[in-house]
Design a protein around this motif. Structure first.
Motif, PDB file in Angstrom:
ATOM      1  N   GLN A   3       0.837  -1.198   0.000  1.00  0.00           N
ATOM      2  CA  GLN A   3       0.000   0.000   0.000  1.00  0.00           C
ATOM      3  C   GLN A   3       0.871   1.247   0.000  1.00  0.00           C
ATOM      4  O   GLN A   3       0.566   2.221  -0.677  1.00  0.00           O
ATOM      5  N   THR A   4       1.967   1.215   0.737  1.00  0.00           N
ATOM      6  CA  THR A   4       2.873   2.353   0.803  1.00  0.00           C
ATOM      7  C   THR A   4       3.484   2.613  -0.566  1.00  0.00           C
ATOM      8  O   THR A   4       3.546   3.741  -1.019  1.00  0.00           O
ATOM      9  N   GLN A   5       3.912   1.534  -1.238  1.00  0.00           N
ATOM     10  CA  GLN A   5       4.501   1.682  -2.559  1.00  0.00           C
ATOM     11  C   GLN A   5       3.469   2.186  -3.559  1.00  0.00           C
ATOM     12  O   GLN A   5       3.763   3.028  -4.398  1.00  0.00           O
ATOM     13  N   THR A 103      12.032   9.368   2.330  1.00  0.00           N
ATOM     14  CA  THR A 103      10.837   8.995   3.081  1.00  0.00           C
ATOM     15  C   THR A 103      10.622   7.488   3.020  1.00  0.00           C
ATOM     16  O   THR A 103      10.361   6.843   4.038  1.00  0.00           O
ATOM     17  N   SER A 104      10.752   6.921   1.829  1.00  0.00           N
ATOM     18  CA  SER A 104      10.595   5.469   1.678  1.00  0.00           C
ATOM     19  C   SER A 104      11.647   4.723   2.484  1.00  0.00           C
ATOM     20  O   SER A 104      11.344   3.715   3.133  1.00  0.00           O
ATOM     21  N   LEU A 105      12.872   5.224   2.455  1.00  0.00           N
ATOM     22  CA  LEU A 105      13.948   4.591   3.217  1.00  0.00           C
ATOM     23  C   LEU A 105      13.659   4.660   4.708  1.00  0.00           C
ATOM     24  O   LEU A 105      13.827   3.671   5.430  1.00  0.00           O
ATOM     25  N   ASN A 106      13.205   5.815   5.182  1.00  0.00           N
ATOM     26  CA  ASN A 106      12.869   5.961   6.601  1.00  0.00           C
ATOM     27  C   ASN A 106      11.738   5.024   7.002  1.00  0.00           C
ATOM     28  O   ASN A 106      11.790   4.393   8.064  1.00  0.00           O
ATOM     29  N   ASN A 107      10.719   4.931   6.148  1.00  0.00           N
ATOM     30  CA  ASN A 107       9.604   4.017   6.437  1.00  0.00           C
ATOM     31  C   ASN A 107      10.075   2.571   6.477  1.00  0.00           C
ATOM     32  O   ASN A 107       9.666   1.796   7.352  1.00  0.00           O
ATOM     33  N   ALA A 108      10.936   2.217   5.532  1.00  0.00           N
ATOM     34  CA  ALA A 108      11.477   0.852   5.510  1.00  0.00           C
ATOM     35  C   ALA A 108      12.319   0.587   6.759  1.00  0.00           C
ATOM     36  O   ALA A 108      12.263  -0.501   7.345  1.00  0.00           O
ATOM     37  N   LEU A 112      11.675  -2.207   9.531  1.00  0.00           N
ATOM     38  CA  LEU A 112      12.751  -3.125   9.899  1.00  0.00           C
ATOM     39  C   LEU A 112      12.945  -3.136  11.414  1.00  0.00           C
ATOM     40  O   LEU A 112      13.085  -4.199  12.023  1.00  0.00           O
ATOM     41  N   ASN A 113      12.940  -1.961  12.022  1.00  0.00           N
ATOM     42  CA  ASN A 113      13.090  -1.867  13.481  1.00  0.00           C
ATOM     43  C   ASN A 113      11.967  -2.599  14.203  1.00  0.00           C
ATOM     44  O   ASN A 113      12.199  -3.297  15.200  1.00  0.00           O
ATOM     45  N   ARG A 114      10.730  -2.432  13.703  1.00  0.00           N
ATOM     46  CA  ARG A 114       9.593  -3.132  14.323  1.00  0.00           C
ATOM     47  C   ARG A 114       9.773  -4.650  14.230  1.00  0.00           C
ATOM     48  O   ARG A 114       9.527  -5.377  15.191  1.00  0.00           O
ATOM     49  N   TRP A 115      10.218  -5.134  13.073  1.00  0.00           N
ATOM     50  CA  TRP A 115      10.422  -6.569  12.893  1.00  0.00           C
ATOM     51  C   TRP A 115      11.571  -7.070  13.767  1.00  0.00           C
ATOM     52  O   TRP A 115      11.520  -8.191  14.291  1.00  0.00           O
ATOM     53  N   GLN A 116      12.602  -6.266  13.941  1.00  0.00           N
ATOM     54  CA  GLN A 116      13.718  -6.667  14.800  1.00  0.00           C
ATOM     55  C   GLN A 116      13.273  -6.764  16.254  1.00  0.00           C
ATOM     56  O   GLN A 116      13.675  -7.685  16.965  1.00  0.00           O
ATOM     57  N   VAL A 117      12.437  -5.830  16.707  1.00  0.00           N
ATOM     58  CA  VAL A 117      11.896  -5.890  18.068  1.00  0.00           C
ATOM     59  C   VAL A 117      11.058  -7.156  18.225  1.00  0.00           C
ATOM     60  O   VAL A 117      11.172  -7.876  19.229  1.00  0.00           O
ATOM     61  N   CYS A 118      10.230  -7.434  17.221  1.00  0.00           N
ATOM     62  CA  CYS A 118       9.394  -8.646  17.251  1.00  0.00           C
ATOM     63  C   CYS A 118      10.276  -9.895  17.302  1.00  0.00           C
ATOM     64  O   CYS A 118      10.009 -10.828  18.065  1.00  0.00           O
TER      65      CYS A 118
END
Length: 166
Positions: A3-5, A103-108, A112-118
């Motif tokens: 959706q972001t893309q 912006t896309s890089l920051n969102n990615a 990535l940070n959320r997935w690493q925390v998970c």
């Protein structure tokens, strides 16, 4: 993420379409300027131009020819303005594209940070479950030994009862 893309592509199309129209308009202006320059650099054809315009005498043609340097200067100024506007537009497009990429890089990076925390949370849960399973294995082994001991003691007691009852 899709959706972001999709949203980014739609936004890019929305911003690039008007810019494309401006570029087409600039192209048309430059084309007209080029044609005018071709005409203005043909003073040898001036008598033909006079013959093509009925009612226009040599004086009118010379007056038009006399205005040509002024018109040429004006068109050159327009060309400079259009070139500057095109360069500015191209710089804005590069800046917008760079901003969207950032912006896309920051969102990615955030994703990535959320997935690493998970992932870290899952690793901790896995480690806790391994510890719990080890404890359960130890309890099972202890209970198995106790059961074996009780069965052996029970068998011994039954044997004692049989001896006493005889």
């Amino acid at each position: 993420m899709l959706q972001t893309q999709t949203a980014a592509a739609g936004k890019e199309l929305h911003t690039e379409l008007p810019e494309h129209r401006v570029q087409c308009s600039d192209h048309e202006h430059l084309h007209m300027l080029h044609e005018w320059q071709l005409v203005s650099t043909r003073p040898a054809q001036l008598p033909e131009d006079i013959a093509l315009e009925p009612g226009a005498g040599a004086q009118g043609a010379w007056e038009r020819h006399g205005d040509m340097p002024m018109l040429k200067a004006e068109l050159e100024e327009w060309e400079k303005v259009l070139t500057t506007e095109r360069e500015t537009l191209q710089q804005e497009q590069r800046t917008n594209a760079l901003t969207e990429l950032k912006t896309s890089l920051n969102n990615a990076q955030l994703e990535l940070n959320r997935w690493q925390v998970c992932l870290e949370e899952l690793k901790e849960q896995h480690q806790a479950m391994n510890i719990w399973l080890t404890k359960l294995d130890n309890h099972c082994e202890l209970l198995s030994r106790l059961k074996g001991n009780l069965e052996e003691e029970n068998h011994h007691l039954l044997h004692q009862i049989q001896l006493l009852s005889q």
